[in-house]
Design an enzyme around this catalytic site. Structure first.
Site, short mmCIF file in Angstrom:
data_model
loop_
_atom_site.label_atom_id
_atom_site.label_comp_id
_atom_site.label_asym_id
_atom_site.label_seq_id
_atom_site.Cartn_x
_atom_site.Cartn_y
_atom_site.Cartn_z
N ASP A 158 -38.91 69.92 59.91
CA ASP A 158 -39.75 69.87 61.13
C ASP A 158 -41.20 69.95 60.76
O ASP A 158 -41.69 70.55 59.60
CB ASP A 158 -39.42 70.98 61.96
N1 URA Z 1 -33.19 72.87 60.19
C1 URA Z 1 -34.55 73.04 61.33
O1 URA Z 1 -34.14 73.41 62.45
N2 URA Z 1 -35.69 72.93 60.95
C2 URA Z 1 -35.86 72.06 59.76
O2 URA Z 1 -37.04 71.80 59.47
C3 URA Z 1 -34.69 71.91 58.72
C4 URA Z 1 -33.55 72.30 59.12
#
Ligand code: URA
Length: 242
Positions: free
Chosen positions: A107
């Protein structure tokens, strides 16, 4: 000329991670040989069987590129997006032209190990839950993980939309406000949603390892390097099952 031939300057730039213009200068300066003969034309074509040397050192043919990046928060794990800077913006122009894509997303606010590669098959295999490539995340949360969260992760956490996650591993710290999470799949916001299902919210998320290969601690946020042969082999050995 073989169909798979490559311009000499592109070969040198790709292999040495130097810019294309630096590669041209090296070639014009007579520092590059092809099968033993000095070649000074950067546009000369060579095929993968040629023996290319720079200052006498063998330069390997690189059809694909595999990078390990320490993604900083604030960057999108896509190749192009109008909503903000992407991880490709952290690369020099010569590398941005190498058709690299992230193998799995982090993310925008997440950090850590991201693989960028031009090898689409490898990319798919890193992401696919069928190949069982384990990803390790280090997280901090705003409320302690409840007792029993480890067992819930091992059984498969039900998410808010009813979807059930594959069995995963949760290793909380003593105060249960941070944890290591091990997963072999990558649903949308998966770690954050698994934590929410346990009544806590992720404040910080960092991916620490992929397929048993740890993020190189020498890489500062935003820095990258090529994955070594040994690291690629280690990740690749998970692929036998698909
Ligand atoms: N899980 C998440 O919630 N965010 C990420 O960036 C990677 C795995």
């Amino acid at each position: 000329m073989p169909a798979s031939s490559l311009r000499l300057d592109k070969w040198i730039a790709g292999a040495g991670l130097s810019s294309r213009s630096d590669a041209k200068k090296l070639i014009r300066a007579g520092r590059v040989t092809v099968d033993g003969s000095p070649i000074t034309d950067p546009a000369a074509r060579c095929d993968p069987a040629s023996e290319i040397r720079l200052d006498g050192e063998r330069v390997a043919w690189q059809e694909y590129l595999y990078l390990m990046m320490n993604k900083p928060a604030g960057y999108l794990s896509v190749t192009r997006d109008d909503r903000g800077p992407t991880v490709l913006d952290l690369l020099p122009p010569a590398l941005r032209k190498r058709n690299l894509s992230p193998a799995g997303r982090l993310d925008r606010d997440s950090e850590g190990f991201l693989i960028l590669t031009s090898d689409g098959d490898f990319c798919h295999r890193v992401i696919s839950p069928k190949s069982g490539v384990e990803k390790e995340y280090h997280i901090e949360v705003d409320r302690p993980f409840p007792e029993g969260a480890e067992a819930a992760f091992a059984a498969g956490v039900p998410l808010e939309d009813g979807e059930i996650c594959l069995p995963a591993r949760l290793e909380p710290s003593e105060d249960r406000l941070s944890a290591r999470v091990f997963l072999s799949e990558g649903k949308y916001h998966q770690v954050k949603r698994m934590a929410l299902a346990m009544g806590t919210r992720v404040k910080r998320l960092r991916r620490a390892a992929i397929g048993g290969v740890p993020l190189d601690p020498a890489l500062a946020p935003g820095a990258y390097r090529e994955l070594t042969e040994a690291e690629l082999r280690r990740i690749n050995c998970h692929f036998v099952s698909i």
